[in-house]
Write an enzyme that holds these catalytic residues in place. Structure first.
Site, PDB file in Angstrom:
ATOM      1  CG  HIS A  17      44.357   0.469  26.351  1.00  0.00           C
ATOM      2  ND1 HIS A  17      44.160   1.820  26.563  1.00  0.00           N
ATOM      3  CD2 HIS A  17      43.117  -0.078  26.423  1.00  0.00           C
ATOM      4  CE1 HIS A  17      42.868   2.059  26.740  1.00  0.00           C
ATOM      5  NE2 HIS A  17      42.212   0.909  26.653  1.00  0.00           N
ATOM      6  CG  HIS A 197      40.109   3.522  30.097  1.00  0.00           C
ATOM      7  ND1 HIS A 197      40.876   2.595  30.789  1.00  0.00           N
ATOM      8  CD2 HIS A 197      39.699   2.897  28.954  1.00  0.00           C
ATOM      9  CE1 HIS A 197      40.926   1.477  30.077  1.00  0.00           C
ATOM     10  NE2 HIS A 197      40.231   1.624  28.968  1.00  0.00           N
ATOM     11  CD  GLU A 200      37.691   5.806  24.711  1.00  0.00           C
ATOM     12  OE1 GLU A 200      37.555   5.029  23.756  1.00  0.00           O
ATOM     13  OE2 GLU A 200      37.421   5.501  25.882  1.00  0.00           O
ATOM     14  CG  ASP A 278      40.262  -0.145  23.756  1.00  0.00           C
ATOM     15  OD1 ASP A 278      40.146  -0.636  24.891  1.00  0.00           O
ATOM     16  OD2 ASP A 278      39.698   0.904  23.427  1.00  0.00           O
ATOM     17  CG  ASP A 279      37.481  -3.428  24.249  1.00  0.00           C
ATOM     18  OD1 ASP A 279      37.264  -4.224  25.189  1.00  0.00           O
ATOM     19  OD2 ASP A 279      37.665  -2.212  24.426  1.00  0.00           O
TER      20      ASP A 279
END
Length: 337
Positions: A17, A197, A200, A278-279
């Site tokens: 991810h 996704h 979340e 993730d980021d």
């Protein structure tokens, strides 16, 4: 246990991810802005880092899209990917399945080919340099409409032999998976894997939709699935992989603090949870940082960490023989350390 960070760093693992645009560090953002003569709304690297104080997903996305504006050429996308893979290799990542958001770029007039070929060049370089294999997952932006997703899938057709699957990202609330059921059906008909996704910021119902309408092969995030006992049981029994992102959850206020993270509850419930970044440029940590933060906050032990790493290979889209090889090497490493 040996020093936690060095143990986690040495642990062979996959990352499942990772938004490649979300690995754009401020330093590279500035370098690309200068190279491409693009103005950005920040005076310094420090200004960018100060802006990374989000109260929710949308605050983050606003800055994320502004940063992506510096990406213009194949070389830019190759440099972006190379920077991520260098960092991932240092974190013990042996295989990575990266998301990219073509609509973020095509909507700015950047051709699909520029994005795809640049990333693929970076992926090839990472394998030659680090032995780090990777796969590419095309994500549809869920705040855009179904027609735009179909257009993107059409644009991707010349690259489908080099794209592993499709995903669904961007603003979750108000954009349920059901909105994209037909485009996911078309993508699966083309032989692509499906991930999304869900759960979340969105409710458990979005996870049900991702399972029953999108027929996903892997669930991205999935935290809120724990609110529904039947859903949790279904995920556990089916062996569905969850790609969990602890520091992202903290930064986007999905959890109030790391002590509230559900990663250990997921493992105890028999879920095939994995840890990912993730980021990472925006959320303050790459994959080792995420393992360490979760381990310290939730008291994960050595066996838990090895399980999470094993799950990352089991949940990958690698062929079974390659998965078995990675798991065998992981088990040998764990036995020796």
């Amino acid at each position: 246990m040996t020093n936690l960070t060095s143990f986690v760093q040495g642990l062979p693992k996959a990352e499942l991810h990772l938004h490649i645009e979300g690995s754009l560090e401020p330093e590279l953002m500035f370098a690309l802005a200068e190279r491409n003569k693009v103005s950005i709304p920040f005076a310094s690297v420090e200004d960018v880092r100060a802006a990374y104080d989000f109260s929710n997903l949308q605050d983050f996305l606003d800055i994320y899209y502004a940063g992506a504006n510096v990406l213009r050429t194949e070389a830019d996308f190759c440099d972006l990917a190379t920077a991520y893979f260098d960092r991932a290799a240092a974190d013990g990542v042996r295989h990575s399945e990266i998301f990219f958001d073509p609509q973020t770029h095509t909507d700015r007039g950047i051709p699909f080919q520029v994005v795809a070929d640049g990333l693929l060049a970076g992926m090839a370089e990472a394998e030659a340099k680090h032995g780090l294999t990777s796969k590419l997952i095309l994500c549809f932006l869920r705040h855009l409409d179904e027609d735009a997703a179909f257009e993107t899938l059409k644009a991707a057709e010349p690259w489908l032999d080099r794209i592993e699957g499709v995903g669904l990202d961007s603003s979750e609330v108000g954009h349920p998976p059901s909105k994209f059921a037909r485009v996911f059906e078309a993508a699966r008909g083309m032989g692509l894997k499906a991930v999304a996704h869900a759960g979340e910021e969105g409710p458990p119902e979005y996870v049900w939709e991702a399972l029953d309408l999108l027929h996903i092969d892997r669930l991205d995030h999935g935290n809120r699935a724990l609110e529904d006992a039947k859903l949790t049981e279904r995920l556990a029994q089916s062996g569905m992989t969850l790609t969990v992102c602890p520091l992202s959850n903290l930064k986007l206020c999905v959890i109030p603090d790391m002590a509230a993270h559900p990663i250990d509850r997921m493992l105890k419930a028999g879920l095939r949870a994995t840890i990912n970044s993730d980021d990472p440029a925006y959320f303050g940590g790459y994959v080792v940082d995420n393992y360490v933060a979760a381990a310290q906050a939730r008291g994960l032990d050595r066996d838990d960490l090895v399980t999470l790493a094993r799950n990352s290979f089991l949940g990958s889209f690698l062929p079974p023989a390659e998965i078995a090889g990675h798991v065998a090497r992981l088990d040998a490493w764990a036995a020796a350390n």
